[in-house]
Design an enzyme around this catalytic site. Structure first.
Site, short mmCIF file in Angstrom:
data_model
loop_
_atom_site.label_atom_id
_atom_site.label_comp_id
_atom_site.label_asym_id
_atom_site.label_seq_id
_atom_site.Cartn_x
_atom_site.Cartn_y
_atom_site.Cartn_z
N GLY A 98 0.50 -1.13 -0.06
CA GLY A 98 0.15 -0.01 0.00
C GLY A 98 1.05 1.35 -0.45
O GLY A 98 1.90 1.29 -0.11
N GLY A 100 2.69 2.92 1.52
CA GLY A 100 3.56 3.15 2.94
C GLY A 100 3.50 4.89 2.76
O GLY A 100 3.95 5.34 4.16
N GLY A 130 7.21 6.27 7.20
CA GLY A 130 7.03 7.50 6.35
C GLY A 130 7.02 8.36 5.39
O GLY A 130 6.50 9.14 4.36
N ARG A 187 -1.20 0.43 -9.72
CA ARG A 187 -0.59 -0.96 -10.50
C ARG A 187 -0.95 -2.33 -10.00
O ARG A 187 -2.44 -2.35 -9.77
CB ARG A 187 0.24 -0.89 -8.62
CG ARG A 187 0.38 0.66 -8.62
CD ARG A 187 0.87 1.01 -7.14
NE ARG A 187 1.22 2.72 -6.90
CZ ARG A 187 2.76 2.93 -6.66
NH1 ARG A 187 3.57 1.68 -6.99
NH2 ARG A 187 3.34 4.29 -6.73
N ASP A 260 4.28 -4.24 -7.45
CA ASP A 260 3.50 -3.63 -6.74
C ASP A 260 4.43 -1.29 -7.54
O ASP A 260 3.60 -0.58 -7.07
CB ASP A 260 3.82 -3.03 -5.25
CG ASP A 260 5.44 -2.96 -5.60
OD1 ASP A 260 6.14 -4.68 -5.74
OD2 ASP A 260 5.61 -2.26 -4.22
N ASP A 270 7.70 4.85 -9.38
CA ASP A 270 8.50 4.01 -8.35
C ASP A 270 10.25 4.60 -8.89
O ASP A 270 10.86 3.58 -9.04
CB ASP A 270 7.62 2.84 -7.38
CG ASP A 270 7.20 3.90 -6.97
OD1 ASP A 270 6.43 4.42 -7.29
OD2 ASP A 270 6.52 2.55 -6.30
P1 AMP Z 1 9.54 0.53 -2.81
O1 AMP Z 1 10.29 -0.66 -3.02
O2 AMP Z 1 10.04 1.78 -2.73
O3 AMP Z 1 8.71 0.74 -4.02
O4 AMP Z 1 8.06 0.04 -1.54
C1 AMP Z 1 7.62 -1.10 -1.55
C2 AMP Z 1 6.48 -0.58 -0.27
O5 AMP Z 1 6.84 0.30 1.11
C3 AMP Z 1 5.90 0.32 -0.90
O6 AMP Z 1 4.87 0.22 -0.25
C4 AMP Z 1 6.25 1.96 -0.02
O7 AMP Z 1 4.94 2.27 -0.04
C5 AMP Z 1 6.51 1.26 1.05
N1 AMP Z 1 7.75 2.18 1.69
C6 AMP Z 1 9.17 2.38 0.99
N2 AMP Z 1 9.45 3.12 2.26
C7 AMP Z 1 8.75 3.44 3.05
C8 AMP Z 1 8.62 4.24 4.40
N3 AMP Z 1 9.59 5.23 4.67
N4 AMP Z 1 7.81 4.88 4.84
C9 AMP Z 1 6.81 4.15 4.93
N5 AMP Z 1 6.29 3.29 3.27
C10 AMP Z 1 7.82 2.63 2.72
MG MG Z 2 6.86 0.81 -5.03
#
Ligand code: AMP
Ligand code: MG
Length: 497
Positions: A98, A100, A130, A187, A260, A270
């Site tokens: 989701g 995040g 976050g 996505r 995702d 992303d």
């Molecule tokens: P990513 O690999 O950046 O696409 O992230 C994978 C998942 O982790 C996604 O659902 C992001 O929203 C969540 N995410 C990555 N970094 C953070 C963060 N610093 N705080 C909260 N959620 C995160």
């Molecule tokens: Mg992502």
């Protein structure tokens, strides 16, 4: 200034909002407000994206917008939310993920959604904070606009705002927010989420909404016996094939092609450990966290197909017949090579073939890539020099890139045709418009980041100006078009962001 009073006063950007994602209902998201970021400052902004949004450029230096996009002030008409999705990460089902740290503000009447990435905790933040750090936010901002400048489908970025608020990664860094813009941030993982949970009503609602808004032709398509969900899968496959064909042609490595991180619109989305290749190395792995090399440059096409297969499985309850779902994936296998060859033909200055690429031309492309790989020739520099070689009738600068110049000479002879009766002469003008002089190499982003950390944001602005029109000459900015320095090889970009 008291933050609370400012926060309560809504900022009116003059948008009329449509917010269609929000209308899907609460199974799809949680309403959440961006978290305030202390004493924000402007880091970078795109006037081009402001224009697309119908936002006067004066907003991009205004204190009000700075506060609003940093989570310190509500925007009138926005309905902030974080959406829920799931996904396969590095080939493994990861369950619920989701937004995040991304918060969707809503959708303007022009059909563009605005999202704040790094805007604070959401119910989907899991163990994380976050937030997003300055370095990765600058990379995302610049690369979104660089991709757009190259004509490659991508989410866009209006701006980056930063703050001295600490963010804890391997080291203590500072926080930033990227304001992203796209027609949709849906996505593959959104579909996987509801399908995996057996929430078929929600799955159908989502698919129908995506079709209505983005793929209206699927509603009336007679293909697949009028099965609109199979038609949707085919359309997504085609867009994805086209996007990845463009990545491969320009030498772009995404780095984290988890489901995702795959846009239902075939947009590059992303930006994390991405890289534009320096030396041409087909097996290059740009993500330092990718130990198995799953997302190596030359694996991207097959990974895209693997991801589409996951999407097909997710859509199966709607498509109903497995045979139809498989059929709808088939076009990827022809569209990808077609689009790739077509891009490579343009890079070579060869007119688009009406009857497809000939065997000779295909061999010309393959042999060239083989030569480039064998000698690890700098990819962007080679293509730009080749364009000039054709334009100016001297291949000296291109030839100098090869140790084995006789191998290059032999290729060149085939390429330019041996006799005057050869009708297919490369079109130099097409080449100079196709082969960028400037790509966002790791070390260029790194330099901009280093300066930004010292509060000098000028490098970001000059890089942006060049990357927006990367095939133009931009006299005075030659340094951005040169070979990477030795230290570029030691830059390690991981998933940490
Ligand atoms: P990513 O690999 O950046 O696409 O992230 C994978 C998942 O982790 C996604 O659902 C992001 O929203 C969540 N995410 C990555 N970094 C953070 C963060 N610093 N705080 C909260 N959620 C995160
Ligand atoms: Mg992502």
């Amino acid at each position: 200034m008291s933050m609370t009073t400012e926060h309560q006063r809504e900022l009116d950007l003059g948008f009329s909002w449509r917010n269609s994602f929000s209308q899907l209902g609460e199974d799809f998201y949680t309403r959440v407000s961006p978290q305030a970021l202390t004493a924000p400052y402007w880091v970078g902004s795109s006037r081009a994206v402001a224009r697309e949004l119908g936002l006067d450029e004066s907003w991009l230096s205004s204190e009000e917008l700075l506060q609003a996009l940093s989570g310190n002030r509500h925007i009138a008409g926005a309905q902030p939310l974080a959406s829920v999705y799931s996904g396969h990460q590095f080939g493994v089902w990861a369950g619920q993920l989701g937004d995040g740290r991304a918060i969707l503000l809503g959708e303007t009447a022009s059909g563009l959604e605005l999202q704040l990435k790094g805007a604070g905790l959401t119910p989907y933040s899991r163990m994380a904070d976050g937030r997003a750090v300055l370095r990765s936010s600058i990379r995302e901002f610049l690369c979104s606009e660089a991709m757009h400048g190259l004509g490659i489908p991508s989410t866009r970025a209006l701006c980056v705002t930063g703050s001295d608020a600490p963010v804890y990664r391997e080291a203590i860094e500072t926080a930033a927010v990227v304001t992203r813009v796209a027609p949709s941030f849906v996505r593959f993982g959104h579909f996987e989420h509801f399908s995996h949970r057996g929430q078929l009503a929600q799955l159908r609602l989502l698919a129908d909404a995506v079709i209505a808004r983005h793929y209206p032709a699927c509603r009336t398509s007679e293909k697949y016996g009028g099965n609109r969900y199979a038609a949707l899968l085919e359309a997504v496959s085609e867009r994805t094939a086209d996007m990845v064909a463009q990545w491969q042609a320009v030498g772009f490595c995404h780095g984290v092609m988890n489901t995702d991180n795959m846009s239902i619109l075939g947009l590059t989305i992303d930006y994390g450990p991405f890289q534009f290749l320096d030396a041409f190395d087909p097996g290059h792995v740009c993500n330092h966290s990718d130990n198995q090399g799953r997302y190596a440059f030359n694996k991207q096409p097959q990974i895209a197909y693997w991801n589409l297969y996951c999407l097909a499985q997710a859509l199966l309850p709607l498509i109903e017949e497995q045979e139809l779902a498989l059929q709808a994936l088939e076009p990827f296998k022809t569209v990808f090579p077609q689009r790739f060859e077509s891009r490579m033909r343009s890079k070579l200055g060869l007119a688009d073939a009406e009857v497809g690429t000939s065997k000779d031309e295909r061999a010309l492309i393959e042999d060239l890539l083989h030569l480039l790989a064998k000698e690890r020739v700098d990819y962007a520099i080679f293509w730009r020099r080749l364009s000039h070689a054709v334009a100016e009738g001297s291949n000296r600068a291109a030839r100098e890139l090869f140790l084995d110049s006789s191998a290059f000479d032999a290729w060149w002879l085939r390429y330019t045709g041996n006799g005057a009766d050869d009708p297919a002469r490369p079109d130099a003008d097409m080449m100079l418009k196709t082969n960028p002089k400037f790509v966002l190499r790791n070390h260029l982003a790194e330099n901009a980041i280093r300066q930004a950390k010292m509060k000098d944001f000028s490098e970001i602005a000059s890089l942006l100006a060049v990357l927006e029109t990367p095939c133009q000459e931009h006299p005075g900015f030659e340094a951005y078009a040169q070979f990477p320095p030795d230290w570029a090889q030691s830059i390690e970009i991981s998933c940490s962001s």
